[in-house]
Design a protein around this motif. Structure first.
Motif, short mmCIF file in Angstrom:
data_model
loop_
_atom_site.label_atom_id
_atom_site.label_comp_id
_atom_site.label_asym_id
_atom_site.label_seq_id
_atom_site.Cartn_x
_atom_site.Cartn_y
_atom_site.Cartn_z
N PRO A 1 -0.60 -1.85 49.66
CA PRO A 1 -1.29 -0.92 48.75
C PRO A 1 -0.37 -0.43 47.64
O PRO A 1 0.78 -0.06 47.89
CB PRO A 1 -1.71 0.23 49.68
N GLY A 2 -0.86 -0.47 46.40
CA GLY A 2 -0.09 0.01 45.27
C GLY A 2 0.96 -0.95 44.75
O GLY A 2 1.63 -0.66 43.76
N ALA A 3 1.10 -2.13 45.39
CA ALA A 3 2.12 -3.08 44.95
C ALA A 3 1.67 -3.82 43.69
O ALA A 3 0.49 -4.05 43.47
CB ALA A 3 2.43 -4.09 46.05
N THR A 4 2.65 -4.18 42.87
CA THR A 4 2.39 -4.96 41.66
C THR A 4 2.80 -6.40 41.90
O THR A 4 3.86 -6.67 42.46
CB THR A 4 3.17 -4.39 40.47
N TYR A 5 1.98 -7.32 41.46
CA TYR A 5 2.22 -8.74 41.68
C TYR A 5 2.24 -9.51 40.36
O TYR A 5 1.53 -9.16 39.42
CB TYR A 5 1.12 -9.33 42.55
N HIS A 6 3.04 -10.55 40.34
CA HIS A 6 3.01 -11.51 39.23
C HIS A 6 2.64 -12.86 39.83
O HIS A 6 3.24 -13.28 40.83
CB HIS A 6 4.36 -11.62 38.54
N ALA A 7 1.68 -13.52 39.25
CA ALA A 7 1.24 -14.81 39.79
C ALA A 7 1.17 -15.85 38.69
O ALA A 7 0.76 -15.56 37.58
CB ALA A 7 -0.12 -14.66 40.46
N VAL B 1 -9.25 -18.80 41.93
CA VAL B 1 -8.15 -17.89 42.22
C VAL B 1 -6.84 -18.60 42.45
O VAL B 1 -6.80 -19.70 42.94
CB VAL B 1 -8.44 -17.09 43.47
N SER B 2 -5.73 -17.93 42.15
CA SER B 2 -4.42 -18.49 42.40
C SER B 2 -3.60 -17.59 43.29
O SER B 2 -3.96 -16.48 43.53
CB SER B 2 -3.71 -18.67 41.08
N PRO B 3 -2.44 -18.05 43.78
CA PRO B 3 -1.61 -17.30 44.70
C PRO B 3 -1.10 -15.99 44.13
O PRO B 3 -0.90 -15.87 42.95
CB PRO B 3 -0.44 -18.22 45.00
N VAL B 4 -0.78 -15.08 44.99
CA VAL B 4 -0.30 -13.76 44.58
C VAL B 4 1.04 -13.46 45.20
O VAL B 4 1.32 -13.86 46.30
CB VAL B 4 -1.27 -12.70 45.07
N ARG B 5 1.87 -12.71 44.54
CA ARG B 5 3.11 -12.32 45.17
C ARG B 5 3.05 -10.87 45.59
O ARG B 5 2.59 -10.02 44.87
CB ARG B 5 4.32 -12.54 44.27
N ILE B 6 3.55 -10.56 46.76
CA ILE B 6 3.48 -9.22 47.31
C ILE B 6 4.86 -8.63 47.43
O ILE B 6 5.73 -9.30 47.92
CB ILE B 6 2.82 -9.28 48.69
#
Length: 248
Positions: free
Chosen positions: A91-97, A243-248
């Motif tokens: 929760p609240g994390a920012t991701y770059h994909a 959709v594409s992969p997400v980084r957590i």
């Protein structure tokens, strides 16, 4: 004609003390079992009950990938899709994909989706839908060790252009800290990267997609409780998303 999707998901941790690690299981299609850990079968979604029959693992331009081979009449209606495994969300994390795609025949859309535990059971879901609010398209039934899930957030990537070479698209997004579901607060539980291929044609065809995701780390940002206009708009377009992969 066919569509090919090759997914590579890379998770880069925000802290320099943590080594880089891939977030998505079997991100490079290297497992001996073809398509292991990828979500292809959606018997609970009317439009995608045959989806699993369209997807195969192959190698395209030297890269292992998932190939979506659509028969005539499918691309212009439901299309085909592949989804990553359910990835634990912060929760609240920012991701770059980032996602790479090779689309010789069909167009594609890529989305990152976030799911929370749905407090409604099947009877409540049916009652909700009987009143005109359709939630099945954004809901994953209980199974594989997880409770019923419902989508609370979706981020669309720039559309990868069609062509005969690999192209890369990317996006950044921040998950809400919590969301209101049926009057109850719910926190993000899982992320999914989905690739969807389609075209305004009755012809057969192919598409390929490669996804890379990296985590930027948690960011304190609270989303207002309530509905999400972006999701509502997407649902009006009948989930024609990739959709594409997400980084957590």
């Amino acid at each position: 004609m066919k569509s090919f999707f090759s997914f590579l998901v890379l998770l880069v941790c925000a802290s320099s003390l943590r080594a880089q690690q891939n977030l998505v299981p079997n991100f490079g299609f290297t497992d001996p079992t073809p398509l292991k850990d990828w979500r292809l079968d959606f018997p609970y979604q009317d439009w995608y009950k045959k989806n699993v029959t369209y997807v195969k693992q192959t190698t395209m331009a030297g890269r292992p990938c998932a190939m979506i081979e659509l028969p005539p009449g499918v691309a212009g209606n439901e299309g085909g899709k592949v989804e990553t495994a359910l990835i634990p969300a912060v929760p609240g994390a920012t991701y770059h994909a980032e996602v790479e795609a090779l689309l010789p025949d069909f167009s594609a859309k890529v989305h990152a989706e976030c799911y929370a535990v749905d407090p409604r059971d099947e009877d409540e879901r049916k009652e909700t839908e009987s009143k005109g609010t359709r939630i099945s398209i954004m809901r994953i039934p209980e199974g594989d060790g997880h409770p019923p899930l419902v989508m609370i957030y979706r981020k669309q990537f720039p559309d990868p252009p069609k062509g005969k070479s690999w192209v890369r698209v990317s996006t950044d997004f921040t998950l809400p800290l919590e969301w209101d579901i049926a009057g109850e607060p719910a926190k993000p539980a899982f992320l999914v990267i989905k690739a969807f291929t389609y075209e305004g044609t009755q012809n057969a065809g192919r598409a390929y997609l490669l996804q890379i995701v990296q985590d930027q780390g948690p960011r304190r940002q609270r989303c207002p409780a309530g509905g999400n206009p972006a999701i509502d708009m997407a649902l009006q377009r009948h989930d024609s998303l990739v959709v594409s992969p997400v980084r957590i």
